[in-house]
Design an enzyme around this catalytic site. Structure first.
Site, PDB file in Angstrom:
ATOM      1  N   LYS A   9       0.828  -1.200   0.000  1.00 41.91           N
ATOM      2  CA  LYS A   9       0.000   0.000   0.000  1.00 41.91           C
ATOM      3  C   LYS A   9       0.870   1.261   0.000  1.00 41.91           C
ATOM      4  O   LYS A   9       2.094   1.171   0.131  1.00 41.91           O
ATOM      5  CB  LYS A   9      -0.969  -0.035   1.187  1.00 41.91           C
ATOM      6  CG  LYS A   9      -1.993  -1.186   1.089  1.00 41.91           C
ATOM      7  CD  LYS A   9      -3.033  -0.941   0.034  1.00 41.91           C
ATOM      8  CE  LYS A   9      -3.927  -2.046  -0.426  1.00 41.91           C
ATOM      9  NZ  LYS A   9      -4.406  -3.104   0.376  1.00 41.91           N
TER      10      LYS A   9
HETATM   11  C1  LIG Z   1      -5.447  -4.057   0.680  1.00 43.54           C
HETATM   12  C2  LIG Z   1      -6.919  -4.058   0.689  1.00 43.54           C
HETATM   13  C3  LIG Z   1      -7.665  -4.436   1.822  1.00 43.54           C
HETATM   14  C4  LIG Z   1      -7.071  -4.905   3.109  1.00 43.54           C
HETATM   15  O1  LIG Z   1      -6.052  -5.771   2.960  1.00 43.54           O
HETATM   16  P1  LIG Z   1      -5.067  -6.294   4.116  1.00 43.54           P
HETATM   17  O2  LIG Z   1      -4.077  -7.050   3.327  1.00 43.54           O
HETATM   18  O3  LIG Z   1      -5.898  -7.136   5.015  1.00 43.54           O
HETATM   19  O4  LIG Z   1      -4.464  -5.129   4.835  1.00 43.54           O
HETATM   20  C5  LIG Z   1      -9.044  -4.344   1.748  1.00 43.54           C
HETATM   21  N1  LIG Z   1      -9.669  -3.929   0.653  1.00 43.54           N
HETATM   22  C6  LIG Z   1      -8.989  -3.544  -0.450  1.00 43.54           C
HETATM   23  C7  LIG Z   1      -9.742  -3.056  -1.616  1.00 43.54           C
HETATM   24  C8  LIG Z   1      -7.601  -3.617  -0.475  1.00 43.54           C
HETATM   25  O5  LIG Z   1      -6.942  -3.252  -1.576  1.00 43.54           O
END
Ligand SMILES: *Cc1c(COP(=O)(O)O)cnc(C)c1O
Length: 385
Positions: free
Chosen positions: A216
Site C-alpha cells: 500500500k
Molecule cells: C489491501 C486491501 C484491503 C485490506 O487488505 P489487508 O491485506 O488485510 O491489509 C481491503 N480492501 C482492499 C480493496 C484492499 O486493496
C-alpha cells in the site's frame, strides 16, 4: 516488434538501473530505522508503547477525522468497521464485485451476505446512478428499512471501495444512501491521500477502513485502521480490537467476544515514519502518471486511467486500460512480466469466485468489461522522482 516489447523498453527507461520493476515497493528513507530501533532498544515492540497512539493521532489528523483505531490489517479493520455499525447475520451488504476479496470476506465474517453492484468506468468504483435504478427495481422500504423484495433480507449498508486510489462519486452515492437508508462504510484501503472535492476519502462514511499492507502507499509491515468521526464508535472499535478487556490494573475481565486485532507498537513506529513521507510519495505518484501518459499516448487502443474530475487521487496503482477489440490483455501481461515490468490484471470479480458465486448481484457488465481491460503497472514512488 510487438508493441508490448516497445512499451516495456520505454518503461524501463524511467528507471534504467533496475532490471526488474515490482508493482509496488515500499520506500524507507525517513525515520523508519530510528523509530523501529527505539522500540527494540526499549523493549516496547508489542501491545504497549507510545507509537500506536502517535500513529493513530497522526493518521486521524491527516485524514481529517476525529479518530483512528490501528489494527493488524485492513481486513480486520473492515470486519470491525462493519461490526461497530451493527451489521447483523443475514443482512445483505452492497459491495462492488471489482474489489480485493477482503471486502467480501469482512461481510462474510459478520454472517452477512455480499450483494454485488456494478462500477462506473470513470471511477472504477460503485456507479451511483446504476445503483439507484437497481435498488428502485429490487427493493422496497418498510418502516424506513430497505428490504430486498426477492430474498426478503434487509439491505443494511453499502461499502464502496476507492479503486487504485481514485475516489468514487460520493455526493451521488450519499444521496442513494439517504434515499434507501443505507449505512455508508468506505473501504478506503487504497486511498490514503486521496481527496473527494477537497475532503479526504474515508471521512465520509459512518466508519471507514484503511490498509497498511506492504504494497500500500504507506506500510506498517502489515496493518490497518478504522476511521470515524464518532467518538463512541471509535471507543467501541478500540474495545473490540483489544479483546474487549475491561480496564483494570491486574484483573482479566472481558465483557464481550472481542478480537486480538491491535496493531503492535513496532508496526506503528514504522507507520509513523511512513506517514511523515506520505506527501512526497503522492507527489511522485502524481508525477509518474504523466510519464506513463507520455509513453502510452502514441498507441491506439491503450490508455492510462486518469483521476475523475472530483478526485485528487493518490494514484496508488497506475492503471492502463486496453481495448480488448484491438489488443490481447493476456499478451500484454505475458510480455511485460517476462521483460521485468511487473504487471497484474484487476482482481477476478468476486461474483466469479467459488465462495461468492451464488450471492445476489445486479447486472455487472461494466465490471466484467473492465476486468478484460485493466492492467496495473509498476507504481513505486521512486519511479516518479
Ligand atoms: C489491501 C486491501 C484491503 C485490506 O487488505 P489487508 O491485506 O488485510 O491489509 C481491503 N480492501 C482492499 C480493496 C484492499 O486493496
Amino acid at each position: 516488434m510487438s508493441i508490448w516489447v516497445e512499451i516495456a523498453e520505454k518503461i524501463k527507461q524511467i528507471y534504467p538501473s533496475k532490471d526488474f520493476l515490482p508493482l509496488h515497493e515500499p520506500t524507507f528513507l525517513g525515520n523508519e530505522i530510528p523509530y523501529v530501533n527505539e522500540c527494540i532498544e526499549t523493549g516496547w515492540v508489542s501491545s504497549v508503547g507510545k507509537y500506536v497512539n502517535k500513529f493513530e493521532d497522526s493518521l486521524a489528523d491527516y485524514a481529517g477525522v476525529k479518530r483512528a483505531v490501528a489494527v493488524v490489517n485492513g481486513t480486520a479493520a473492515l470486519h470491525i468497521a462493519l461490526k461497530t455499525v451493527g451489521i447483523q447475520p443475514n443482512d445483505e451488504i452492497l459491495i462492488p464485485s471489482l474489489t480485493f476479496i477482503a471486502t467480501g470476506n469482512a461481510v462474510s465474517y459478520c454472517g452477512a451476505t455480499p450483494h454485488f453492484v456494478d462500477v462506473s468506468k470513470t471511477t472504477l468504483g460503485i456507479d451511483p446512478k446504476k445503483l439507484k435504478d437497481y435498488l428502485n427495481e429490487i427493493s422496497i422500504l418498510k418502516n424506513n428499512v430497505c428490504i430486498n423484495k426477492f430474498t426478503g433480507k434487509v439491505i443494511r449498508a453499502i461499502v464502496p471501495m476507492h479503486t487504485f486510489g481514485h475516489s468514487v462519486d460520493l455526493d451521488h452515492l450519499i444521496e442513494v444512501c439517504e434515499q434507501y437508508n443505507l449505512i455508508l462504510i468506505e473501504d478506503a484501503a487504497e486511498s490514503l491521500g486521496t481527496y473527494y472535492k477537497g475532503k479526504h476519502t474515508g471521512s465520509f462514511g459512518k466508519v471507514s477502513a484503511m490498509s497498511f499492507n506492504g504494497n500500500k502507499i504507506v506500510t506498517t509491515g502489515g496493518g490497518g485502521a478504522i476511521l470515524t468521526n464518532d467518538e463512541k464508535l471509535a471507543d467501541y472499535a478500540k474495545h473490540l480490537t483489544t479483546t474487549a478487556k475491561v480496564p483494570h490494573p491486574w484483573k482479566y475481565e472481558h465483557d464481550d467476544i472481542g478480537y486480538n486485532y491491535r496493531m503492535p507498537n513496532i508496526n506503528a513506529a514504522l507507520g509513523l515514519a511512513q506517514l511523515e513521507k506520505l506527501d512526497s510519495f503522492i507527489q511522485n505518484k502524481r508525477n509518474l502518471v504523466n510519464k506513463y501518459i507520455e509513453i502510452i499516448e502514441n498507441y491506439s487502443g491503450i490508455e492510462i486511467f486518469i483521476e475523475p474530475s472530483f478526485s485528487k487521487s493518490n494514484y496508488w496503482l497506475q492503471t492502463i486500460l486496453i481495448d480488448d477489440q484491438q489488443h490481447s490483455i493476456e499478451n500484454a501481461l505475458e510480455i511485460l512480466n517476462q521483460l521485468g515490468i511487473m504487471s497484474r490484471p484487476a482482481w477476478t470479480p468476486l461474483h466469479k469466485l467459488a465462495p461468492y458465486k451464488n450471492c445476489p448481484k445486479s447486472d455487472l457488465s461494466v465490471t466484467e468489461k473492465l476486468f478484460k481491460q485493466i492492467v496495473n503497472i509498476p507504481s513505486s514512488p521512486y519511479l516518479g522522482e
